[in-house]
Design a protein around this motif. Structure first.
Motif, PDB file in Angstrom:
ATOM      1  N   GLY A 143       7.402  34.696 -12.642  1.00 16.89           N
ATOM      2  CA  GLY A 143       7.994  35.965 -13.025  1.00 16.89           C
ATOM      3  C   GLY A 143       8.187  36.947 -11.888  1.00 16.89           C
ATOM      4  N   GLU A 144       7.917  36.516 -10.657  1.00 13.35           N
ATOM      5  CA  GLU A 144       8.097  37.405  -9.505  1.00 13.35           C
ATOM      6  C   GLU A 144       9.186  36.833  -8.603  1.00 13.35           C
ATOM      7  OE1 GLU A 144       5.472  39.544  -5.929  1.00 13.35           O
ATOM      8  OE2 GLU A 144       4.525  38.195  -7.377  1.00 13.35           O
ATOM      9  N   GLU A 145       9.976  37.736  -8.026  1.00  7.17           N
ATOM     10  CA  GLU A 145      11.093  37.325  -7.186  1.00  7.17           C
ATOM     11  C   GLU A 145      10.646  37.241  -5.726  1.00  7.17           C
ATOM     12  OE1 GLU A 145      15.818  38.526  -6.657  1.00  7.17           O
ATOM     13  OE2 GLU A 145      14.363  40.078  -7.207  1.00  7.17           O
ATOM     14  N   PHE A 146      11.054  36.135  -5.070  1.00  4.74           N
ATOM     15  CA  PHE A 146      10.663  35.912  -3.675  1.00  4.74           C
ATOM     16  C   PHE A 146      11.900  35.542  -2.850  1.00  4.74           C
ATOM     17  CE2 PHE A 146       6.797  35.085  -6.026  1.00  4.74           C
ATOM     18  CZ  PHE A 146       5.822  35.709  -5.255  1.00  4.74           C
ATOM     19  N   VAL A 147      11.753  35.784  -1.514  1.00  2.43           N
ATOM     20  CA  VAL A 147      12.743  35.324  -0.550  1.00  2.43           C
ATOM     21  C   VAL A 147      12.072  34.258   0.303  1.00  2.43           C
ATOM     22  CG1 VAL A 147      14.204  35.945   1.404  1.00  2.43           C
ATOM     23  CG2 VAL A 147      13.919  37.549  -0.498  1.00  2.43           C
ATOM     24  N   VAL A 148      12.735  33.121   0.455  1.00  2.00           N
ATOM     25  CA  VAL A 148      12.199  32.027   1.268  1.00  2.00           C
ATOM     26  C   VAL A 148      12.605  32.258   2.720  1.00  2.00           C
ATOM     27  CG1 VAL A 148      12.144  29.540   1.655  1.00  2.00           C
ATOM     28  CG2 VAL A 148      12.365  30.449  -0.678  1.00  2.00           C
ATOM     29  N   VAL A 149      11.591  32.470   3.588  1.00  2.00           N
ATOM     30  CA  VAL A 149      11.835  32.734   5.001  1.00  2.00           C
ATOM     31  C   VAL A 149      11.222  31.590   5.805  1.00  2.00           C
ATOM     32  CG1 VAL A 149      11.468  34.310   6.922  1.00  2.00           C
ATOM     33  CG2 VAL A 149      11.809  35.215   4.615  1.00  2.00           C
ATOM     34  N   THR A 150      11.996  30.992   6.691  1.00  2.00           N
ATOM     35  CA  THR A 150      11.543  29.867   7.515  1.00  2.00           C
ATOM     36  C   THR A 150      11.332  30.333   8.951  1.00  2.00           C
ATOM     37  OG1 THR A 150      12.818  28.352   6.120  1.00  2.00           O
ATOM     38  CG2 THR A 150      12.081  27.521   8.255  1.00  2.00           C
ATOM     39  N   ASP A 151      10.152  30.010   9.527  1.00  2.00           N
ATOM     40  CA  ASP A 151       9.870  30.450  10.889  1.00  2.00           C
ATOM     41  C   ASP A 151      10.354  29.406  11.898  1.00  2.00           C
ATOM     42  OD1 ASP A 151       8.033  28.382  10.825  1.00  2.00           O
ATOM     43  OD2 ASP A 151       6.304  29.698  10.490  1.00  2.00           O
ATOM     44  N   GLU A 152      10.016  29.622  13.157  1.00  2.00           N
ATOM     45  CA  GLU A 152      10.482  28.744  14.224  1.00  2.00           C
ATOM     46  C   GLU A 152       9.927  27.324  14.090  1.00  2.00           C
ATOM     47  OE1 GLU A 152       9.383  30.642  17.828  1.00  2.00           O
ATOM     48  OE2 GLU A 152      10.842  32.284  17.613  1.00  2.00           O
ATOM     49  N   ASP A 153       8.785  27.189  13.421  1.00  2.00           N
ATOM     50  CA  ASP A 153       8.187  25.860  13.234  1.00  2.00           C
ATOM     51  C   ASP A 153       8.642  25.197  11.943  1.00  2.00           C
ATOM     52  OD1 ASP A 153       6.748  26.208  15.610  1.00  2.00           O
ATOM     53  OD2 ASP A 153       5.131  27.258  14.542  1.00  2.00           O
ATOM     54  N   ASP A 154       9.700  25.761  11.358  1.00  2.00           N
ATOM     55  CA  ASP A 154      10.241  25.250  10.095  1.00  2.00           C
ATOM     56  C   ASP A 154       9.252  25.346   8.948  1.00  2.00           C
ATOM     57  OD1 ASP A 154      12.723  24.657  11.136  1.00  2.00           O
ATOM     58  OD2 ASP A 154      12.167  22.599  11.672  1.00  2.00           O
ATOM     59  N   ASP A 155       8.329  26.277   9.072  1.00  2.00           N
ATOM     60  CA  ASP A 155       7.410  26.531   7.967  1.00  2.00           C
ATOM     61  C   ASP A 155       8.002  27.604   7.057  1.00  2.00           C
ATOM     62  OD1 ASP A 155       5.538  24.708   8.905  1.00  2.00           O
ATOM     63  OD2 ASP A 155       4.564  26.216  10.191  1.00  2.00           O
ATOM     64  N   ALA A 156       8.090  27.316   5.773  1.00  2.00           N
ATOM     65  CA  ALA A 156       8.670  28.247   4.803  1.00  2.00           C
ATOM     66  C   ALA A 156       7.608  29.161   4.230  1.00  2.00           C
ATOM     67  CB  ALA A 156       9.373  27.486   3.697  1.00  2.00           C
ATOM     68  N   THR A 157       7.960  30.437   4.150  1.00  2.00           N
ATOM     69  CA  THR A 157       7.046  31.427   3.592  1.00  2.00           C
ATOM     70  C   THR A 157       7.753  32.174   2.470  1.00  2.00           C
ATOM     71  OG1 THR A 157       6.002  31.716   5.756  1.00  2.00           O
ATOM     72  CG2 THR A 157       5.610  33.437   4.112  1.00  2.00           C
TER      73      THR A 157
END
Length: 283
Positions: A143-157
């Motif tokens: 029920g919460e909205e998120f944005v998928v952000v990928t860092d330089e190591d291709d790790d998604a947050t």
């Protein structure tokens, strides 16, 4: 019937018929005119009345082709003037309005508000597309909205949308405040829990079409329009003079119509007399 008598009658009738026809052919039909009209001019000319300026936008001559080569000519003119009118707009609570070329959400808080808040609508899709590290779409988790952000190591947050997107700009407008809205100086005259009301004055071009002998009301005064020629219009408030002249014209036309009928009757009578004169006699 003796031919000599017929000749006398025919001669007398022809004299009367010729007189009637001559009067019809040579009589000048009276026309409406005014000695001191309020306005006389053509396209582009202006006049003032009651503190208001009126302009003749155009004077038009229209020629319509009829049957057997006949033509019907009609004249018209358009008079224009500027009027100040009251205009308004309503910003409903939680609606989206356009202000200063941007979209804003209307926020009104409280039961007895005295101000309205405009919260700028963010183009979230454009923000995501301009961020190479973020996915172009948000996702929902529990029920919460998120944005998928990928860092330089291709790790998604997963970053909460409220944290990722910038805080939208807000504008607070008090009741009674004047702002520039839609090109006008608009005043927020009332703010309620459901909506904010904006009011302003605007200049509007008004117009009225004139035709020969038509009447128009300008500034509370009745004017009658006449067209001396195809490029000129005359406006006069002397309605009594116009009606008197029009009555004279009607009387003149009735007389000419009567004389025309007399001429036709005389012509028919002459032909009948001549025909009777040449009928063979039984005696």
């Amino acid at each position: 019937m003796q031919r000599r008598a017929v000749t006398v009658y025919v001669a007398l009738l022809l004299v009367v018929g010729a007189a009637a026809g001559g009067l019809v052919a040579t009589a000048d039909s009276p026309e409406v005119s005014f000695d001191d009209p309020e306005f006389e001019g053509g396209a582009g000319d202006s006049f003032e009345h009651g503190g208001q300026t009126y302009t003749v936008a155009d004077v038009t001559e229209t020629v319509e082709e009829g049957g057997h080569g006949a033509e019907t000519v009609s004249l018209s003119a358009t008079v224009e003037w500027e009027e100040t009118v009251e205009e308004s707009a309503e910003w409903a609570n939680d609606s989206t309005v356009t202000y200063e070329e941007n979209d804003w959400r209307v926020v009104i808080e409280g039961e007895d508000p005295n101000a309205v808040t405009l919260r700028k609508v963010l183009d979230r899709q454009a923000i995501l597309e301009n961020d190479s590290a973020a996915d172009n779409e948000t996702i929902d988790r529990d029920g919460e909205e998120f944005v998928v952000v990928t860092d330089e190591d291709d790790d998604a947050t997963l970053v909460p949308a409220d944290e990722y997107f910038p805080t939208p700009e807000e504008r607070r407008i008090e009741e009674g405040e004047t702002i520039v809205y839609d090109g006008h100086d608009a005043t927020v005259t009332n703010v309620s829990a459901s909506a904010a009301l904006l009011e302003w004055e605007a200049t509007q071009t008004m117009s009225s079409e004139l035709t020969p002998q038509s009447q128009v009301t300008l500034g509370g005064t009745n004017f009658v329009a006449i067209f001396p020629d195809s490029e000129t219009v005359v406006l006069s408030s002397d309605i009594d003079s116009f009606e008197a002249q029009q009555a004279e014209i009607d009387q003149f036309e009735q007389r000419m119509s009567g004389l025309t009928r007399v001429a036709w009757i005389i012509g028919a009578t002459v032909l009948m007399l001549i025909a009777f004169a040449f009928l063979p006699s039984r005696y």
